[in-house]
Design a protein around this motif. Structure first.
Motif, PDB file in Angstrom:
ATOM      1  N   GLU A 131       0.830  -1.204   0.000  1.00  0.00           N
ATOM      2  CA  GLU A 131       0.000   0.000   0.000  1.00  0.00           C
ATOM      3  C   GLU A 131       0.867   1.257   0.000  1.00  0.00           C
ATOM      4  OE1 GLU A 131      -3.090   0.195   2.864  1.00  0.00           O
ATOM      5  OE2 GLU A 131      -4.152  -1.548   2.078  1.00  0.00           O
ATOM      6  N   TYR A 132       1.890   1.287   0.838  1.00  0.00           N
ATOM      7  CA  TYR A 132       2.788   2.432   0.866  1.00  0.00           C
ATOM      8  C   TYR A 132       3.558   2.547  -0.452  1.00  0.00           C
ATOM      9  CZ  TYR A 132       1.983   2.462   5.945  1.00  0.00           C
ATOM     10  OH  TYR A 132       1.418   2.512   7.192  1.00  0.00           O
ATOM     11  N   ARG A 133       3.927   1.405  -1.005  1.00  0.00           N
ATOM     12  CA  ARG A 133       4.655   1.392  -2.273  1.00  0.00           C
ATOM     13  C   ARG A 133       3.813   2.016  -3.384  1.00  0.00           C
ATOM     14  NH1 ARG A 133       5.482  -3.838  -2.682  1.00  0.00           N
ATOM     15  NH2 ARG A 133       3.807  -4.255  -4.168  1.00  0.00           N
ATOM     16  N   ILE A 134       2.553   1.650  -3.425  1.00  0.00           N
ATOM     17  CA  ILE A 134       1.655   2.211  -4.443  1.00  0.00           C
ATOM     18  C   ILE A 134       1.488   3.706  -4.232  1.00  0.00           C
ATOM     19  CG2 ILE A 134      -0.739   2.233  -5.267  1.00  0.00           C
ATOM     20  CD1 ILE A 134      -0.807  -0.786  -4.708  1.00  0.00           C
ATOM     21  N   GLY A 135       1.404   4.124  -2.968  1.00  0.00           N
ATOM     22  CA  GLY A 135       1.287   5.546  -2.659  1.00  0.00           C
ATOM     23  C   GLY A 135       2.476   6.338  -3.191  1.00  0.00           C
ATOM     24  N   LEU A 136       3.679   5.777  -3.035  1.00  0.00           N
ATOM     25  CA  LEU A 136       4.873   6.454  -3.545  1.00  0.00           C
ATOM     26  C   LEU A 136       4.879   6.504  -5.068  1.00  0.00           C
ATOM     27  CD1 LEU A 136       7.898   5.332  -1.334  1.00  0.00           C
ATOM     28  CD2 LEU A 136       6.429   7.314  -1.117  1.00  0.00           C
ATOM     29  N   ILE A 137       4.439   5.417  -5.682  1.00  0.00           N
ATOM     30  CA  ILE A 137       4.395   5.403  -7.150  1.00  0.00           C
ATOM     31  C   ILE A 137       3.413   6.458  -7.663  1.00  0.00           C
ATOM     32  CG2 ILE A 137       3.796   4.022  -9.176  1.00  0.00           C
ATOM     33  CD1 ILE A 137       4.743   1.544  -7.609  1.00  0.00           C
ATOM     34  N   LEU A 138       2.288   6.606  -6.975  1.00  0.00           N
ATOM     35  CA  LEU A 138       1.326   7.644  -7.362  1.00  0.00           C
ATOM     36  C   LEU A 138       1.942   9.032  -7.259  1.00  0.00           C
ATOM     37  CD1 LEU A 138      -1.969   6.377  -5.639  1.00  0.00           C
ATOM     38  CD2 LEU A 138      -1.474   6.429  -8.090  1.00  0.00           C
ATOM     39  N   ILE A 139       2.775   9.253  -6.229  1.00  0.00           N
ATOM     40  CA  ILE A 139       3.463  10.541  -6.081  1.00  0.00           C
ATOM     41  C   ILE A 139       4.446  10.744  -7.226  1.00  0.00           C
ATOM     42  CG2 ILE A 139       5.071  11.869  -4.665  1.00  0.00           C
ATOM     43  CD1 ILE A 139       3.866  10.543  -2.195  1.00  0.00           C
ATOM     44  N   GLY A 140       5.201   9.678  -7.552  1.00  0.00           N
ATOM     45  CA  GLY A 140       6.194   9.781  -8.611  1.00  0.00           C
ATOM     46  C   GLY A 140       5.607  10.098  -9.975  1.00  0.00           C
ATOM     47  N   LEU A 141       4.372   9.653 -10.194  1.00  0.00           N
ATOM     48  CA  LEU A 141       3.711   9.906 -11.478  1.00  0.00           C
ATOM     49  C   LEU A 141       3.087  11.295 -11.540  1.00  0.00           C
ATOM     50  CD1 LEU A 141       1.902   6.481 -12.016  1.00  0.00           C
ATOM     51  CD2 LEU A 141       4.066   7.244 -13.007  1.00  0.00           C
ATOM     52  N   ALA A 142       2.868  11.914 -10.390  1.00  0.00           N
ATOM     53  CA  ALA A 142       2.221  13.231 -10.326  1.00  0.00           C
ATOM     54  C   ALA A 142       3.287  14.317 -10.389  1.00  0.00           C
ATOM     55  CB  ALA A 142       1.385  13.346  -9.048  1.00  0.00           C
ATOM     56  N   ARG A 143       3.538  14.820 -11.555  1.00  0.00           N
ATOM     57  CA  ARG A 143       4.575  15.832 -11.726  1.00  0.00           C
ATOM     58  C   ARG A 143       4.083  17.178 -11.228  1.00  0.00           C
ATOM     59  NH1 ARG A 143       7.930  12.770 -11.089  1.00  0.00           N
ATOM     60  NH2 ARG A 143       9.445  14.392 -11.638  1.00  0.00           N
ATOM     61  N   CYS A 144       4.987  17.965 -10.686  1.00  0.00           N
ATOM     62  CA  CYS A 144       4.590  19.158  -9.931  1.00  0.00           C
ATOM     63  C   CYS A 144       3.985  20.252 -10.813  1.00  0.00           C
ATOM     64  CB  CYS A 144       5.786  19.726  -9.185  1.00  0.00           C
ATOM     65  SG  CYS A 144       5.299  20.902  -7.906  1.00  0.00           S
ATOM     66  N   ILE A 145       2.856  20.789 -10.350  1.00  0.00           N
ATOM     67  CA  ILE A 145       2.247  21.939 -11.024  1.00  0.00           C
ATOM     68  C   ILE A 145       1.888  23.027 -10.011  1.00  0.00           C
ATOM     69  CG2 ILE A 145       1.263  20.526 -12.862  1.00  0.00           C
ATOM     70  CD1 ILE A 145      -1.454  20.791 -11.431  1.00  0.00           C
ATOM     71  N   ALA A 146       2.283  22.858  -8.752  1.00  0.00           N
ATOM     72  CA  ALA A 146       1.841  23.810  -7.738  1.00  0.00           C
ATOM     73  C   ALA A 146       3.009  24.434  -6.993  1.00  0.00           C
ATOM     74  CB  ALA A 146       0.875  23.119  -6.762  1.00  0.00           C
ATOM     75  N   MET A 147       3.515  23.750  -5.968  1.00  0.00           N
ATOM     76  CA  MET A 147       4.490  24.348  -5.078  1.00  0.00           C
ATOM     77  C   MET A 147       5.810  24.659  -5.762  1.00  0.00           C
ATOM     78  SD  MET A 147       3.744  22.298  -1.528  1.00  0.00           S
ATOM     79  CE  MET A 147       4.696  23.420  -0.513  1.00  0.00           C
ATOM     80  N   VAL A 148       6.068  24.065  -6.920  1.00  0.00           N
ATOM     81  CA  VAL A 148       7.291  24.377  -7.647  1.00  0.00           C
ATOM     82  C   VAL A 148       7.367  25.864  -7.966  1.00  0.00           C
ATOM     83  CG1 VAL A 148       6.300  23.919  -9.922  1.00  0.00           C
ATOM     84  CG2 VAL A 148       8.753  23.710  -9.590  1.00  0.00           C
ATOM     85  N   LEU A 149       6.212  26.501  -8.140  1.00  0.00           N
ATOM     86  CA  LEU A 149       6.200  27.936  -8.413  1.00  0.00           C
ATOM     87  C   LEU A 149       6.796  28.720  -7.253  1.00  0.00           C
ATOM     88  CD1 LEU A 149       2.619  28.032  -9.924  1.00  0.00           C
ATOM     89  CD2 LEU A 149       4.722  28.515 -11.177  1.00  0.00           C
ATOM     90  N   VAL A 150       6.544  28.253  -6.028  1.00  0.00           N
ATOM     91  CA  VAL A 150       7.083  28.922  -4.849  1.00  0.00           C
ATOM     92  C   VAL A 150       8.581  28.659  -4.722  1.00  0.00           C
ATOM     93  CG1 VAL A 150       6.980  29.094  -2.333  1.00  0.00           C
ATOM     94  CG2 VAL A 150       4.873  28.810  -3.649  1.00  0.00           C
ATOM     95  N   TRP A 151       8.989  27.371  -4.840  1.00  0.00           N
ATOM     96  CA  TRP A 151      10.411  27.053  -4.714  1.00  0.00           C
ATOM     97  C   TRP A 151      11.214  27.743  -5.812  1.00  0.00           C
ATOM     98  CZ3 TRP A 151       9.529  25.819  -0.249  1.00  0.00           C
ATOM     99  CH2 TRP A 151       8.658  24.799   0.158  1.00  0.00           C
TER     100      TRP A 151
END
Length: 379
Positions: A118-138
């Motif tokens: 379950e945790y592994r799948i959660g990390l994979i979902l994060i890896g597939l979601a490329r940043c469109i939000a907080m990257v603007l701040v960083w």
């Protein structure tokens, strides 16, 4: 922290001095406050989750829109036509975001969490979601290219709508079953509409608002007033939105973060490695390709950051708020926020070591001369 504070002041984002000066402290306090709130009052997760429209959490949506609107309002959209010359940067970003990033997270998830699917799948979902939000701040804090960042965010949004559900099936259902056996492949039913809706809410609304704001106010008051007066007031409010979002996000799983510290650690290790490795690969790759400091910084942060709000929304919608997938997705920003803040420091240091005063990469110069049959190489 001095480099960040100086940069904020130089670019006219220092009006909210108490926030920008102690940004690291406020972020840590916001994270701690959210975790404590969720641990002491666990019902807050249910309350926040109830305030939603379908899969969209309104508190999170408000915080993210608030956080993203100022940077997007500061983009000089009238100059984006210059981006047609940035084909090389766009190509590099696509490789970094849609090949290297997902493969790296998938690999780390399997290496460190082979026994916790379950945790592994959660990390994979994060890896597939490329940043469109907080990257603007960083990107803003590190002095990256704002216009290029806006373009890359738009490109990632399009790719996300088109590829997220497909890649989730490939990595989680097909490749996981191939590596760990039939039982390791989970069926992830994510529709393109779910992804498109999340992208529109978290990016489309502030993006449209930013375009309208700049278009209307520049016509009425002029570019000089807009850039040097209005944005000096509006820009710092993105940090308030960031802190609000952090508190809300971390309160959702605060109870579990306190009760399951070992699980948090198991999830944190691959995440920490992912953010550090991705930033290093992307920054070094961009520098070697000859990109300027602001471009290299934008490419690196765009590649290293992830769209955790989309990952959380998908994890909750598909597996439920009480699932291990949702828990892993929420731990994502717990690690990402302080690491990205640290990488802002790294980027600012690299601007001095790897780039000249004009922000151009320092080229290696070789001078060879005869000195007792010895060659000397100078940097």
């Amino acid at each position: 922290m001095n480099e960040i504070t100086e940069f904020i002041k130089e670019t006219g984002r220092g009006d909210l001095g108490i926030i920008s000066k102690y940004l690291t402290l406020w972020i840590l306090l916001a994270m701690s406050g959210g975790i404590i709130l969720g641990a002491v009052y666990p019902q807050v997760a249910t309350i926040l989750d109830a305030v939603r429209i379908e899969e969209v959490s309104l508190p999170i949506a408000i915080g993210l829109i608030w956080m993203m609107y100022p940077p997007l309002a500061g983009v000089k959209y009238e100059e984006l036509y210059k981006m047609k010359q940035q084909g090389k940067a766009l190509s590099a970003s696509i490789v970094q975001n849609w090949i290297i990033g997902p493969v790296l997270m998938f690999t780390l998830a399997w290496i460190f969490l082979p026994d916790l699917p379950e945790y592994r799948i959660g990390l994979i979902l994060i890896g597939l979601a490329r940043c469109i939000a907080m990257v603007l701040v960083w990107n803003q804090l590190a002095g990256g290219d704002t216009e290029l960042c806006a373009v890359l965010v738009a490109v990632n949004s399009i790719f996300q709508v088109a590829l997220y559900s497909v890649l989730a099936y490939v990595f989680i259902t097909v490749l996981s079953a191939w590596i760990g056996g039939a039982g390791a492949g989970a069926v992830v039913d994510i529709s393109i509409w779910q992804v498109a809706k999340a992208v529109f809410i978290y990016l489309g609304i502030p993006f449209i608002a930013g375009i309208i704001t700049r278009s209307v106010l520049v016509k009425k008051r002029g570019k000089d007033w807009y850039d040097n007066v209005f944005m000096k007031k509006l820009g710092p409010t993105a940090l308030i939105g960031l802190l609000f979002t952090i508190i809300v996000m971390f309160s959702l799983k605060g109870e579990y973060i306190v009760k399951l510290p070992l699980d948090v650690f198991r999830i944190a290790v691959p995440l920490l490695l992912y953010f550090t490795i991705m930033f290093s690969i992307s920054f070094f790759m961009s520098h070697r390709l000859g990109f300027s400091y602001d471009q290299s910084t934008t490419l690196a942060f765009t590649a290293a950051s992830n769209n955790f709000e989309l990952a959380i929304a998908v994890a909750i919608a598909v597996f439920g708020i009480g699932s291990g997938m949702a828990f892993a997705a929420v731990v994502g920003p717990l690690i990402e926020v302080p690491v990205m803040l640290g990488l802002v420091h790294v980027a600012r240091r690299a601007s001095v070591m790897w780039f000249d005063q004009n922000g151009l990469p320092i080229q290696r110069k070789t001078t060879t001369y005869d000195a007792g049959n010895m060659n000397k190489t100078e940097e």
